[in-house]
Design an enzyme around this catalytic site. Structure first.
Site, PDB file in Angstrom:
ATOM      1  N   ARG A 186      -9.824   0.782   8.622  1.00 44.56           N
ATOM      2  CA  ARG A 186      -9.479  -0.762   8.847  1.00 44.56           C
ATOM      3  C   ARG A 186     -10.488  -1.366   9.458  1.00 44.56           C
ATOM      4  NH1 ARG A 186      -3.596   0.147   8.734  1.00 44.56           N
ATOM      5  NH2 ARG A 186      -2.567  -2.071   9.106  1.00 44.56           N
ATOM      6  N   LYS A 206       0.915  -1.282   0.036  1.00 48.36           N
ATOM      7  CA  LYS A 206       0.063  -0.048  -0.082  1.00 48.36           C
ATOM      8  C   LYS A 206       0.925   1.307   0.028  1.00 48.36           C
ATOM      9  CE  LYS A 206      -2.048  -1.250   3.945  1.00 48.36           C
ATOM     10  NZ  LYS A 206      -1.294  -2.501   4.312  1.00 48.36           N
ATOM     11  N   ARG A 247      11.513  -5.936   4.964  1.00 47.03           N
ATOM     12  CA  ARG A 247      11.427  -4.050   4.503  1.00 47.03           C
ATOM     13  C   ARG A 247      12.357  -3.602   5.424  1.00 47.03           C
ATOM     14  NH1 ARG A 247       5.690  -2.015   5.212  1.00 47.03           N
ATOM     15  NH2 ARG A 247       5.919  -3.121   6.906  1.00 47.03           N
ATOM     16  N   ARG A 269      -0.706  -9.530  12.927  1.00 48.24           N
ATOM     17  CA  ARG A 269      -1.169  -8.449  12.112  1.00 48.24           C
ATOM     18  C   ARG A 269      -2.091  -8.952  10.985  1.00 48.24           C
ATOM     19  NH1 ARG A 269       4.180  -5.308  10.485  1.00 48.24           N
ATOM     20  NH2 ARG A 269       2.858  -4.066   9.221  1.00 48.24           N
ATOM     21  N   ARG A 313      11.223  -1.993  11.064  1.00 51.70           N
ATOM     22  CA  ARG A 313      10.153  -1.769  11.839  1.00 51.70           C
ATOM     23  C   ARG A 313       9.990  -2.600  13.128  1.00 51.70           C
ATOM     24  NH1 ARG A 313       5.018  -0.102   8.267  1.00 51.70           N
ATOM     25  NH2 ARG A 313       3.968  -1.293   9.818  1.00 51.70           N
TER      26      ARG A 313
HETATM   27  P1  AP5 Z   1       4.793  -1.637   1.612  1.00 50.62           P
HETATM   28  O1  AP5 Z   1       4.363  -0.641   0.614  1.00 50.62           O
HETATM   29  O2  AP5 Z   1       5.759  -0.897   3.009  1.00 50.62           O
HETATM   30  O3  AP5 Z   1       3.562  -2.350   2.103  1.00 50.62           O
HETATM   31  P2  AP5 Z   1       2.164  -1.936   3.088  1.00 50.62           P
HETATM   32  O4  AP5 Z   1       1.021  -2.597   2.607  1.00 50.62           O
HETATM   33  O5  AP5 Z   1       2.196  -0.243   3.276  1.00 50.62           O
HETATM   34  O6  AP5 Z   1       2.676  -2.515   4.416  1.00 50.62           O
HETATM   35  P3  AP5 Z   1       2.504  -1.997   6.025  1.00 50.62           P
HETATM   36  O7  AP5 Z   1       3.092  -3.099   6.687  1.00 50.62           O
HETATM   37  O8  AP5 Z   1       3.008  -0.660   5.990  1.00 50.62           O
HETATM   38  O9  AP5 Z   1       0.783  -2.054   6.305  1.00 50.62           O
HETATM   39  P4  AP5 Z   1       0.284  -2.327   7.422  1.00 50.62           P
HETATM   40  O10 AP5 Z   1      -1.031  -1.904   7.081  1.00 50.62           O
HETATM   41  O11 AP5 Z   1       0.495  -3.258   8.076  1.00 50.62           O
HETATM   42  O12 AP5 Z   1       0.865  -1.248   8.550  1.00 50.62           O
HETATM   43  P5  AP5 Z   1       0.425   0.156   8.809  1.00 50.62           P
HETATM   44  O13 AP5 Z   1       1.832   1.192   8.950  1.00 50.62           O
HETATM   45  O14 AP5 Z   1      -0.709   0.638   8.012  1.00 50.62           O
HETATM   46  O15 AP5 Z   1       5.721  -2.912   1.307  1.00 50.62           O
HETATM   47  C1  AP5 Z   1       6.143  -3.879   2.090  1.00 50.62           C
HETATM   48  C2  AP5 Z   1       7.365  -4.432   1.717  1.00 50.62           C
HETATM   49  O16 AP5 Z   1       7.252  -5.198   0.592  1.00 50.62           O
HETATM   50  C3  AP5 Z   1       8.471  -3.347   1.518  1.00 50.62           C
HETATM   51  O17 AP5 Z   1       9.973  -3.731   1.667  1.00 50.62           O
HETATM   52  C4  AP5 Z   1       8.583  -2.845  -0.142  1.00 50.62           C
HETATM   53  O18 AP5 Z   1       9.635  -2.492  -0.682  1.00 50.62           O
HETATM   54  C5  AP5 Z   1       8.253  -4.435  -0.617  1.00 50.62           C
HETATM   55  N1  AP5 Z   1       7.397  -4.377  -1.713  1.00 50.62           N
HETATM   56  C6  AP5 Z   1       6.177  -3.691  -1.956  1.00 50.62           C
HETATM   57  N2  AP5 Z   1       5.526  -3.957  -2.933  1.00 50.62           N
HETATM   58  C7  AP5 Z   1       6.355  -4.924  -3.670  1.00 50.62           C
HETATM   59  C8  AP5 Z   1       6.222  -5.853  -4.732  1.00 50.62           C
HETATM   60  N3  AP5 Z   1       5.031  -5.561  -5.724  1.00 50.62           N
HETATM   61  N4  AP5 Z   1       6.921  -6.685  -5.007  1.00 50.62           N
HETATM   62  C9  AP5 Z   1       7.957  -7.145  -4.130  1.00 50.62           C
HETATM   63  N5  AP5 Z   1       8.201  -6.245  -2.923  1.00 50.62           N
HETATM   64  C10 AP5 Z   1       7.125  -5.483  -2.800  1.00 50.62           C
HETATM   65  O19 AP5 Z   1      -0.150  -0.307  10.353  1.00 50.62           O
HETATM   66  C11 AP5 Z   1       0.807  -0.507  11.422  1.00 50.62           C
HETATM   67  C12 AP5 Z   1       0.078  -0.408  12.708  1.00 50.62           C
HETATM   68  O20 AP5 Z   1      -0.562   0.765  12.959  1.00 50.62           O
HETATM   69  C13 AP5 Z   1      -1.156  -1.535  12.850  1.00 50.62           C
HETATM   70  O21 AP5 Z   1      -0.650  -2.772  12.999  1.00 50.62           O
HETATM   71  C14 AP5 Z   1      -2.057  -1.021  13.922  1.00 50.62           C
HETATM   72  O22 AP5 Z   1      -1.622  -1.314  15.235  1.00 50.62           O
HETATM   73  C15 AP5 Z   1      -1.781   0.607  13.568  1.00 50.62           C
HETATM   74  N6  AP5 Z   1      -2.774   1.039  12.881  1.00 50.62           N
HETATM   75  C16 AP5 Z   1      -2.582   1.960  11.628  1.00 50.62           C
HETATM   76  N7  AP5 Z   1      -3.823   2.194  11.042  1.00 50.62           N
HETATM   77  C17 AP5 Z   1      -4.711   1.931  11.732  1.00 50.62           C
HETATM   78  C18 AP5 Z   1      -6.014   1.991  11.852  1.00 50.62           C
HETATM   79  N8  AP5 Z   1      -6.683   2.639  10.805  1.00 50.62           N
HETATM   80  N9  AP5 Z   1      -6.760   1.595  12.923  1.00 50.62           N
HETATM   81  C19 AP5 Z   1      -6.246   0.947  13.814  1.00 50.62           C
HETATM   82  N10 AP5 Z   1      -4.788   0.806  14.150  1.00 50.62           N
HETATM   83  C20 AP5 Z   1      -4.375   1.284  12.989  1.00 50.62           C
END
Ligand code: AP5
Length: 217
Positions: free
Chosen positions: A87, A13, A126, A170, A159
């Site tokens: 979410r 994402k 990552r 997660r 991270r």
């Molecule tokens: P990346 O682009 O970083 O993936 P992402 O989908 O953004 O992953 P996240 O881990 O950031 O998502 P998340 O939803 O778990 O975490 P968030 O920060 O929102 O890509 C991942 C890796 O793959 C990278 O190394 C990239 O280079 C590689 N890659 C990307 N595309 C690729 C491809 N096509 N091929 C190969 N490699 C690729 O949330 C973290 C925490 O915050 C949650 O657990 C929760 O506790 C809290 N939180 C956040 N939002 C909320 C909410 N709305 N409500 C409640 N709690 C929340």
């Protein structure tokens, strides 16, 4: 343009959002990045969010909705792409209410679909820049100089919630609480499903073609 980008943890994402921002001049609103910023600043919200985030659970809806509603109301006319929010179905309902209060609506929901074995490899490999938020991968998206950010030379970090154990939590959280959000949107908006197992460039090609068509319509 107002876009919601949905997908499992590690689906890509953040990676795709940066490309959408670069093309359409919208802003990137990542609830995860916003919460991490609060943690780094030591704010009350950051302190409350910490334990949930480190264990792979969701931060309570009321905390997240308040901070995201503020950001959405401040967004420029060009629009935004939401990453990681909503979410839960409750967050999606609250988002609708926020948008209605400012006479705006979501134009499209993009749903990144990725196999679980890819998710695990993506997240454990990552590396992120603590300064500018750029995201790399030890195999798939290497920086030019190992361990350093291409943009500002900062030391890349892993991270804390990217350990195999927290990633498993997660994913459980995603299946239980976030997958129903996709169904919520299927009933009321256009949901564009994208195979996100492909390389990042191929995936963005599919997304940008669809968004281009939306802009021209
Ligand atoms: P990346 O682009 O970083 O993936 P992402 O989908 O953004 O992953 P996240 O881990 O950031 O998502 P998340 O939803 O778990 O975490 P968030 O920060 O929102 O890509 C991942 C890796 O793959 C990278 O190394 C990239 O280079 C590689 N890659 C990307 N595309 C690729 C491809 N096509 N091929 C190969 N490699 C690729 O949330 C973290 C925490 O915050 C949650 O657990 C929760 O506790 C809290 N939180 C956040 N939002 C909320 C909410 N709305 N409500 C409640 N709690 C929340």
């Amino acid at each position: 343009m107002r876009v919601v980008l949905l997908g499992a943890p590690g689906a890509g994402k953040g990676t795709q959002c940066k490309r959408i921002v670069g093309r359409y001049g919208v802003i990137h609103l990542s609830s995860g990045d916003i919460l991490r910023r609060h943690r780094a600043e030591g704010s009350e919200l950051g302190k409350k969010a910490q334990a949930y985030m480190d264990s792979g659970a969701l931060v309570p809806d009321d905390l997240v909705v308040e901070v995201m509603a503020e950001e959405i109301k401040k967004a420029p006319e060009a629009g935004f792409v939401l990453d990681g929010f909503p979410r839960t179905v409750n967050q999606a309902i609250e988002l609708d209410e926020t948008l209605e209060s400012i006479d705006r609506k979501i134009d499209i929901v993009v749903n990144l679909q990725v196999d679980e074995q890819n998710v695990l490899a993506r997240m454990t490999g990552r590396r992120s820049c603590p300064k500018c938020g750029a995201v790399y991968h030890v195999e798939n998206m290497r920086p030019k100089v190992e361990g350093k950010c291409d943009h500002d030379g900062a030391e890349l970090v892993q991270r804390p919630d990217d350990s195999a154990e927290v990633v498993a939590n997660r994913l459980r959280t995603y299946h239980l609480q976030t997958k129903p959000v996709v169904d919520y949107y299927r009933e009321k908006s256009t949901v564009f499903d994208v195979d996100a197992n492909k390389e990042a460039d191929e995936t963005s090609g599919l997304i940008l073609d669809r968004l281009d068509a939306l802009v021209k319509a």
